[in-house]
Scaffold this motif. Structure first.
Motif, PDB file in Angstrom:
ATOM      1  N   LEU A 166       0.834  -1.204   0.000  1.00 14.57           N
ATOM      2  CA  LEU A 166       0.000   0.000   0.000  1.00 14.57           C
ATOM      3  C   LEU A 166       0.868   1.252   0.000  1.00 14.57           C
ATOM      4  O   LEU A 166       0.561   2.242  -0.686  1.00 14.57           O
ATOM      5  CB  LEU A 166      -0.928  -0.012   1.217  1.00 14.57           C
ATOM      6  N   PHE A 167       1.958   1.212   0.764  1.00 11.57           N
ATOM      7  CA  PHE A 167       2.894   2.336   0.775  1.00 11.57           C
ATOM      8  C   PHE A 167       3.422   2.625  -0.623  1.00 11.57           C
ATOM      9  O   PHE A 167       3.418   3.780  -1.082  1.00 11.57           O
ATOM     10  CB  PHE A 167       4.061   2.029   1.725  1.00 11.57           C
ATOM     11  N   TYR A 168       3.871   1.588  -1.329  1.00 13.45           N
ATOM     12  CA  TYR A 168       4.408   1.805  -2.677  1.00 13.45           C
ATOM     13  C   TYR A 168       3.320   2.306  -3.628  1.00 13.45           C
ATOM     14  O   TYR A 168       3.590   3.151  -4.494  1.00 13.45           O
ATOM     15  CB  TYR A 168       5.050   0.528  -3.213  1.00 13.45           C
ATOM     16  N   ASP A 169       2.096   1.803  -3.473  1.00 13.09           N
ATOM     17  CA  ASP A 169       1.009   2.310  -4.313  1.00 13.09           C
ATOM     18  C   ASP A 169       0.811   3.806  -4.105  1.00 13.09           C
ATOM     19  O   ASP A 169       0.654   4.572  -5.076  1.00 13.09           O
ATOM     20  CB  ASP A 169      -0.301   1.570  -3.993  1.00 13.09           C
ATOM     21  N   LYS A 170       0.823   4.224  -2.854  1.00 18.67           N
ATOM     22  CA  LYS A 170       0.642   5.645  -2.547  1.00 18.67           C
ATOM     23  C   LYS A 170       1.835   6.466  -3.044  1.00 18.67           C
ATOM     24  O   LYS A 170       1.669   7.559  -3.612  1.00 18.67           O
ATOM     25  CB  LYS A 170       0.469   5.835  -1.033  1.00 18.67           C
ATOM     26  N   LEU A 171       3.035   5.943  -2.834  1.00 23.87           N
ATOM     27  CA  LEU A 171       4.240   6.655  -3.238  1.00 23.87           C
ATOM     28  C   LEU A 171       4.267   6.883  -4.747  1.00 23.87           C
ATOM     29  O   LEU A 171       4.524   8.003  -5.227  1.00 23.87           O
ATOM     30  CB  LEU A 171       5.473   5.862  -2.802  1.00 23.87           C
ATOM     31  N   PHE A 172       3.990   5.827  -5.504  1.00 24.92           N
ATOM     32  CA  PHE A 172       4.085   5.938  -6.958  1.00 24.92           C
ATOM     33  C   PHE A 172       2.915   6.715  -7.560  1.00 24.92           C
ATOM     34  O   PHE A 172       3.053   7.324  -8.620  1.00 24.92           O
ATOM     35  CB  PHE A 172       4.193   4.556  -7.591  1.00 24.92           C
ATOM     36  N   ALA A 173       1.756   6.693  -6.885  1.00 29.65           N
ATOM     37  CA  ALA A 173       0.640   7.511  -7.357  1.00 29.65           C
ATOM     38  C   ALA A 173       0.979   8.994  -7.241  1.00 29.65           C
ATOM     39  O   ALA A 173       0.632   9.797  -8.118  1.00 29.65           O
ATOM     40  CB  ALA A 173      -0.624   7.189  -6.556  1.00 29.65           C
ATOM     41  N   ALA A 174       1.677   9.349  -6.164  1.00 23.29           N
ATOM     42  CA  ALA A 174       2.047  10.752  -5.957  1.00 23.29           C
ATOM     43  C   ALA A 174       3.310  11.145  -6.709  1.00 23.29           C
ATOM     44  O   ALA A 174       3.473  12.307  -7.099  1.00 23.29           O
ATOM     45  CB  ALA A 174       2.229  11.018  -4.463  1.00 23.29           C
ATOM     46  N   HIS A 175       4.194  10.178  -6.929  1.00 18.45           N
ATOM     47  CA  HIS A 175       5.490  10.459  -7.576  1.00 18.45           C
ATOM     48  C   HIS A 175       5.785   9.382  -8.618  1.00 18.45           C
ATOM     49  O   HIS A 175       6.669   8.540  -8.421  1.00 18.45           O
ATOM     50  CB  HIS A 175       6.605  10.506  -6.517  1.00 18.45           C
ATOM     51  N   PRO A 176       5.080   9.369  -9.739  1.00 15.85           N
ATOM     52  CA  PRO A 176       5.269   8.302 -10.742  1.00 15.85           C
ATOM     53  C   PRO A 176       6.681   8.243 -11.307  1.00 15.85           C
ATOM     54  O   PRO A 176       7.120   7.179 -11.748  1.00 15.85           O
ATOM     55  CB  PRO A 176       4.241   8.655 -11.826  1.00 15.85           C
ATOM     56  N   ALA A 177       7.398   9.356 -11.290  1.00 15.99           N
ATOM     57  CA  ALA A 177       8.765   9.347 -11.827  1.00 15.99           C
ATOM     58  C   ALA A 177       9.678   8.435 -11.018  1.00 15.99           C
ATOM     59  O   ALA A 177      10.674   7.925 -11.544  1.00 15.99           O
ATOM     60  CB  ALA A 177       9.338  10.763 -11.842  1.00 15.99           C
ATOM     61  N   LEU A 178       9.346   8.211  -9.746  1.00 17.37           N
ATOM     62  CA  LEU A 178      10.186   7.331  -8.932  1.00 17.37           C
ATOM     63  C   LEU A 178      10.137   5.894  -9.449  1.00 17.37           C
ATOM     64  O   LEU A 178      11.149   5.197  -9.458  1.00 17.37           O
ATOM     65  CB  LEU A 178       9.745   7.382  -7.466  1.00 17.37           C
ATOM     66  N   LEU A 179       8.968   5.442  -9.876  1.00 19.80           N
ATOM     67  CA  LEU A 179       8.862   4.090 -10.432  1.00 19.80           C
ATOM     68  C   LEU A 179       9.481   4.036 -11.821  1.00 19.80           C
ATOM     69  O   LEU A 179      10.131   3.053 -12.180  1.00 19.80           O
ATOM     70  CB  LEU A 179       7.396   3.651 -10.498  1.00 19.80           C
ATOM     71  N   ARG A 180       9.321   5.096 -12.579  1.00 21.13           N
ATOM     72  CA  ARG A 180       9.841   5.106 -13.946  1.00 21.13           C
ATOM     73  C   ARG A 180      11.364   5.132 -13.981  1.00 21.13           C
ATOM     74  O   ARG A 180      11.990   4.445 -14.789  1.00 21.13           O
ATOM     75  CB  ARG A 180       9.291   6.323 -14.686  1.00 21.13           C
ATOM     76  N   ASP A 181      11.975   5.928 -13.078  1.00 20.44           N
ATOM     77  CA  ASP A 181      13.402   6.210 -13.226  1.00 20.44           C
ATOM     78  C   ASP A 181      14.272   5.796 -12.042  1.00 20.44           C
ATOM     79  O   ASP A 181      15.487   5.971 -12.103  1.00 20.44           O
ATOM     80  CB  ASP A 181      13.608   7.718 -13.459  1.00 20.44           C
ATOM     81  N   LEU A 182      13.681   5.265 -10.971  1.00 17.46           N
ATOM     82  CA  LEU A 182      14.507   4.924  -9.807  1.00 17.46           C
ATOM     83  C   LEU A 182      14.272   3.497  -9.343  1.00 17.46           C
ATOM     84  O   LEU A 182      15.198   2.690  -9.323  1.00 17.46           O
ATOM     85  CB  LEU A 182      14.238   5.913  -8.666  1.00 17.46           C
ATOM     86  N   PHE A 183      13.049   3.176  -8.981  1.00 16.76           N
ATOM     87  CA  PHE A 183      12.767   1.848  -8.439  1.00 16.76           C
ATOM     88  C   PHE A 183      12.741   0.801  -9.559  1.00 16.76           C
ATOM     89  O   PHE A 183      12.313   1.085 -10.676  1.00 16.76           O
ATOM     90  CB  PHE A 183      11.430   1.847  -7.692  1.00 16.76           C
ATOM     91  N   ASN A 184      13.206  -0.383  -9.221  1.00 11.41           N
ATOM     92  CA  ASN A 184      13.236  -1.504 -10.167  1.00 11.41           C
ATOM     93  C   ASN A 184      11.811  -1.994 -10.423  1.00 11.41           C
ATOM     94  O   ASN A 184      11.163  -2.546  -9.536  1.00 11.41           O
ATOM     95  CB  ASN A 184      14.103  -2.621  -9.575  1.00 11.41           C
ATOM     96  N   ARG A 185      11.328  -1.788 -11.658  1.00 10.00           N
ATOM     97  CA  ARG A 185       9.946  -2.151 -11.967  1.00 10.00           C
ATOM     98  C   ARG A 185       9.730  -3.662 -11.900  1.00 10.00           C
ATOM     99  O   ARG A 185       8.633  -4.123 -11.553  1.00 10.00           O
ATOM    100  CB  ARG A 185       9.566  -1.598 -13.343  1.00 10.00           C
TER     101      ARG A 185
END
Length: 396
Positions: A27-46
């Motif tokens: 749930l934390f990651y869902d909230k984080l990426f909803a607010a900051h999609p660039a983090l999933l695109r360019d930082l976190f391993n998809r």
């Protein structure tokens, strides 16, 4: 460390938080990426996000840190913090990211646990979070300063000067800074982060161990990751990156490095875990080490064994070294005593040996147990695991 009041509140609520952490972190990651999609695109391993391994690693780290604060209030789990800090530094994580994580993590905790999260409980866990976060920020600042990148700008444009197929699945890349600057210092066992520009515009980052120390270049090796999901970056590097292309490559980081002593050393790997061990062996050979060296590797077959020739050539250069290789399904004549899974208890391991392990988690756990049974001290067993560290926080 943790205040007395918070210690009691954390101790009382740790079972509830620990029991729900598997719900909290996704749930934390869902909230984080909803607010900051660039983090999933360019930082976190998809890929790790899709498989859930990153969520499980975060859950283990938070729970382990809180447990350590409660059970050992006068000590800090520095080994765990160092492991995380080196990963963060290789990604260029900065202090301003921690309040963002705190905001979405605590929103997830409150949503999952509901009324159980009183203001007092929230304050106690906030204290846990900032003790961990501030310790990481301090360690990361030191790592950046030591690397000569105090602004956390750790990635350097590097030109691919050579690539070599080690096996059908493993390719080695040699890179040099595009602007001609000196190569960053690296210790045997460290890794670099490599950023790849993918077709959908994402700039995904992965860590790869330095698999050797050639003159005037950084050398890292990449195993093609197949399956579902397939490795986005590994396949891109294999299929689309050629000599002359430019990659963004970080300065080296990593806390599992070969010590400078003269005690016996055991290097044990499985599969692509051979990459940092090959780097350590190449350093020992290049420096003319006279240490007792036991090199162990496990693989499916000879054809799948990356650096198979290098292993024997490097061991031959060392005056007091031996190689022991196990294959699950040998294709060539191979000793039956070295067919199947590794058994380190069959080796003569000298007193005072320092061991370094790298490979899949089941291999690491088995190898560590065998080393302990052979008399190697727990403090002298060091491990590196690729991807999210699902062993973090255990008694490893």
């Amino acid at each position: 460390m943790l205040s007395p009041k918070s210690t009691e509140l954390v101790r009382a609520t740790l079972p509830a938080v620990g029991g729900a952490i598997g719900e909290i972190t996704p749930l934390f990651y869902d909230k984080l990426f909803a607010a900051h999609p660039a983090l999933l695109r360019d930082l976190f391993n998809r890929g790790n996000q899709a498989q859930g391994t990153q969520q499980r690693a975060l859950a283990g780290a938070v729970a382990a840190f809180a447990t350590a604060l409660v059970e050992n209030p006068d000590a800090r789990p520095d080994a765990m913090l160092s492991r995380i800090a080196h990963k963060h530094a290789s990604l260029g994580i900065t202090a301003d990211r921690y309040p963002i994580v705190q905001r979405h993590l605590f929103a997830a905790i409150a949503e999952v646990l509901g009324d159980a999260v009183t203001p007092e409980v929230a304050a106690a866990w906030d204290e846990v979070y900032w003790l961990m976060a501030n310790a990481l920020i301090a360690i990361e600042a030191r790592l950046y300063a030591e690397a000569g990148t105090p602004d956390a700008d750790v990635r350097v444009p590097c030109v691919v000067v050579a690539r070599q197929a080690e096996t059908p699945e493993v390719t080695t890349f040699l890179v040099r800074p595009a602007d001609g600057r000196p190569l960053p210092a690296a210790r045997p066992g460290q890794y670099v982060s490599v950023q790849a520009a993918l077709p959908d515009g994402a700039r995904q980052i992965r860590q790869y161990s330095l698999s050797g120390h050639p003159e005037n270049a950084l050398q890292f090796s990449v195993k093609r990751v197949t399956g579902d999901p397939a490795g986005e970056v590994s396949n891109h590097l294999h299929d689309h990156v050629a000599v002359g292309d430019t990659l963004l490559v970080s300065v080296p980081f990593g806390d599992v490095t070969l010590d400078d002593g003269d005690s016996p050393v055991l290097l044990a790997s499985a599969g692509i875990g051979c990459t940092p061990m090959t780097g350590m062996l190449s350093h020992l050979a290049a420096t003319g080490s006279t240490r007792r060296v036991i090199a162990v590797h496990a693989d499916r077959t000879e054809a799948a064994h990356a650096f198979r020739t290098d292993l024997h050539q490097l061991v031959a250069k060392l005056p007091n070294a031996a190689a022991h290789v196990w294959y699950e399904h040998p294709e060539l004549p191979h000793p039956t005593t070295r067919t199947g899974r590794v058994d380190l208890t069959t080796l003569d391991i000298p007193t005072g040996t320092t061991a370094y392990l790298c490979g899949p988690l089941p291999f690491l756990k088995t190898a560590r147990a065998q080393l302990l049974a052979s008399g190697v001290a727990a403090a002298d067993i060091h491990y590196e695991v690729f991807g999210p560290d699902l062993w973090l926080g255990t008694d490893a």
